[in-house]
Design a protein around this motif. Structure first.
Motif, mmCIF file in Angstrom:
data_model
loop_
_atom_site.group_PDB
_atom_site.id
_atom_site.type_symbol
_atom_site.label_atom_id
_atom_site.label_comp_id
_atom_site.label_asym_id
_atom_site.label_seq_id
_atom_site.Cartn_x
_atom_site.Cartn_y
_atom_site.Cartn_z
ATOM 1 N N TYR A 194 0.899 -1.174 0.000
ATOM 2 C CA TYR A 194 0.000 0.000 0.000
ATOM 3 C C TYR A 194 0.927 1.210 0.000
ATOM 4 C CZ TYR A 194 -3.697 3.203 1.751
ATOM 5 O OH TYR A 194 -4.619 4.224 1.927
ATOM 6 N N VAL A 195 0.878 1.991 -1.050
ATOM 7 C CA VAL A 195 1.819 3.109 -1.182
ATOM 8 C C VAL A 195 1.027 4.384 -1.458
ATOM 9 C CG1 VAL A 195 3.843 4.006 -2.392
ATOM 10 C CG2 VAL A 195 3.555 1.526 -2.138
ATOM 11 N N ALA A 196 1.082 5.318 -0.514
ATOM 12 C CA ALA A 196 0.284 6.545 -0.645
ATOM 13 C C ALA A 196 1.114 7.758 -0.277
ATOM 14 C CB ALA A 196 -0.941 6.462 0.263
ATOM 15 N N ARG A 197 0.649 8.912 -0.775
ATOM 16 C CA ARG A 197 1.285 10.176 -0.377
ATOM 17 C C ARG A 197 0.188 11.174 -0.069
ATOM 18 N NH1 ARG A 197 5.905 12.193 -4.090
ATOM 19 N NH2 ARG A 197 4.266 12.507 -5.595
ATOM 20 N N GLY A 198 0.302 11.812 1.097
ATOM 21 C CA GLY A 198 -0.671 12.827 1.485
ATOM 22 C C GLY A 198 -0.003 14.170 1.636
ATOM 23 N N PHE A 199 -0.808 15.157 1.984
ATOM 24 C CA PHE A 199 -0.309 16.523 2.190
ATOM 25 C C PHE A 199 -0.863 17.005 3.537
ATOM 26 C CE2 PHE A 199 -1.380 21.153 0.983
ATOM 27 C CZ PHE A 199 -0.202 21.639 1.552
ATOM 28 N N ALA A 200 0.021 17.492 4.395
ATOM 29 C CA ALA A 200 -0.395 17.892 5.740
ATOM 30 C C ALA A 200 -1.361 19.079 5.711
ATOM 31 C CB ALA A 200 0.839 18.236 6.576
#
Ligand code: TPP
Length: 289
Positions: free
Chosen positions: A165-171
């Protein structure tokens, strides 16, 4: 089950006003509350750094380990008691610099862990040296003429390395980040959530505005997270577009047996439930003599 309020502690938050860590803390609390997880069955394990203070501010079990060592500690906790929800976290220096060897091998094994990386492109706690994800040309205390090394790409490394599971978020987008964290916790296997976050004190390049002008959501762009080749393509889009476009969201997801499920010694009974009352170790070393 704990509410967002119950997940808080009385400890005063020590991060700088406006720090991206605040967004991650809010998203994580929201995710834990919405998933209805019990505090006594949840463990947050950190490394060292500003981001390493996260366990101080959460009313779950917590373990602040050594610099770069959150993953070995988290995997040991998971191996001992597979019933726990274990979340490791730390900075980009912590996870992609000093601890990068653990990152690579943990992914290969597919432990059922969530790993949240506070990716602020600098070593925040030690006052702003360039971290592995610092962009080319970025000026910091250690790179007064600008970074000359190619930035580390955590997303393509994770897809290639076996993370499931590979994700990128933004604070700066807490509701979106919360959903990514919920997906990571409920996923059975190793889940990376890389979080783009401004360091308002030491990173003068990657500000909230810088990210807001560049990030776009993979879900809205019709990306299929089951398509590994498309995920790789998206993982490299930021550097290819010279950081004009930075995708966030779920890049890749696959189902694969976890390390705990396949390890014969613990696959049926977690280590903490093994009966050791009648174990005789007096002859354990005879074969070695
Ligand atoms: C073995 C070891 N080396 C160096 C340090 C000094 N040190 C503490 S925090 C840190 C950098 C933290 O940066 P990062 O992991 O990016 O986290 P941030 O503070 O930005 O959240 C360093 C080098 C240490 N504590 N231990």
């Amino acid at each position: 089950m704990a509410t967002v309020e119950e997940l808080g502690v009385k400890q005063r938050v020590q991060w700088c006003p406006g720090c991206g860590n605040m967004g991650v803390l809010a998203a994580l609390k929201g995710a834990l509350a919405e998933l209805g997880l019990n505090r006594h069955e949840t463990v947050i394990v950190s490394g060292i750094g500003c981001s390493g203070k996260m366990p101080h501010y959460l009313g779950t079990y917590g373990f602040e380990s050594l610099h770069g060592r959150s993953l070995p500690v988290a995997s040991a906790i998971k191996l001992a008691n597979t019933g726990l929800t274990v979340i490791a976290e730390g900075g980009d220096g912590d996870g992609y610099g000093i601890g990068v060897q653990h990152f690579v091998h943990i992914m290969r094994r597919n432990y059922d862990l969530t790993y949240i990386v506070h990716d602020n492109q600098v070593y925040g706690l030690t006052t702003g040296q360039a971290a592995p994800t610092a962009l080319l040309g970025m000026k910091t205390k250690t790179t007064p003429w600008g970074v000359v090394e190619t930035p580390f790409n955590p997303i393509s490394t994770a897809i290639n390395g076996g993370a499931t599971y590979v994700a990128r978020g933004f604070a700066g987008d807490i509701p979106h980040l919360k959903e990514l964290i919920k997906g990571a916790i409920t996923h059975k296997g190793f889940a990376l959530v890389d979080v783009l976050q401004p360091c308002v004190t030491f990173n003068y390049l990657n500000t909230y505005q810088w990210f807001q002008e560049r990030v776009y959501k993979l879900e809205a762009a019709g990306h299929d997270p089951k398509d590994r080749a498309a995920a790789m393509e998206k993982a490299m889009e930021d550097s290819k577009s010279d950081y004009k476009k930075v995708p966030i969201g779920l890049f890749y997801k696959e189902e694969r047996p976890t390390y705990e499920e396949t390890l014969p010694q613990i696959k049926d009974t977690p280590l903490v439930k093994h009966d050791i009352s009648n174990v005789d170790i007096s002859t354990a070393y005879e074969d070695l003599e």
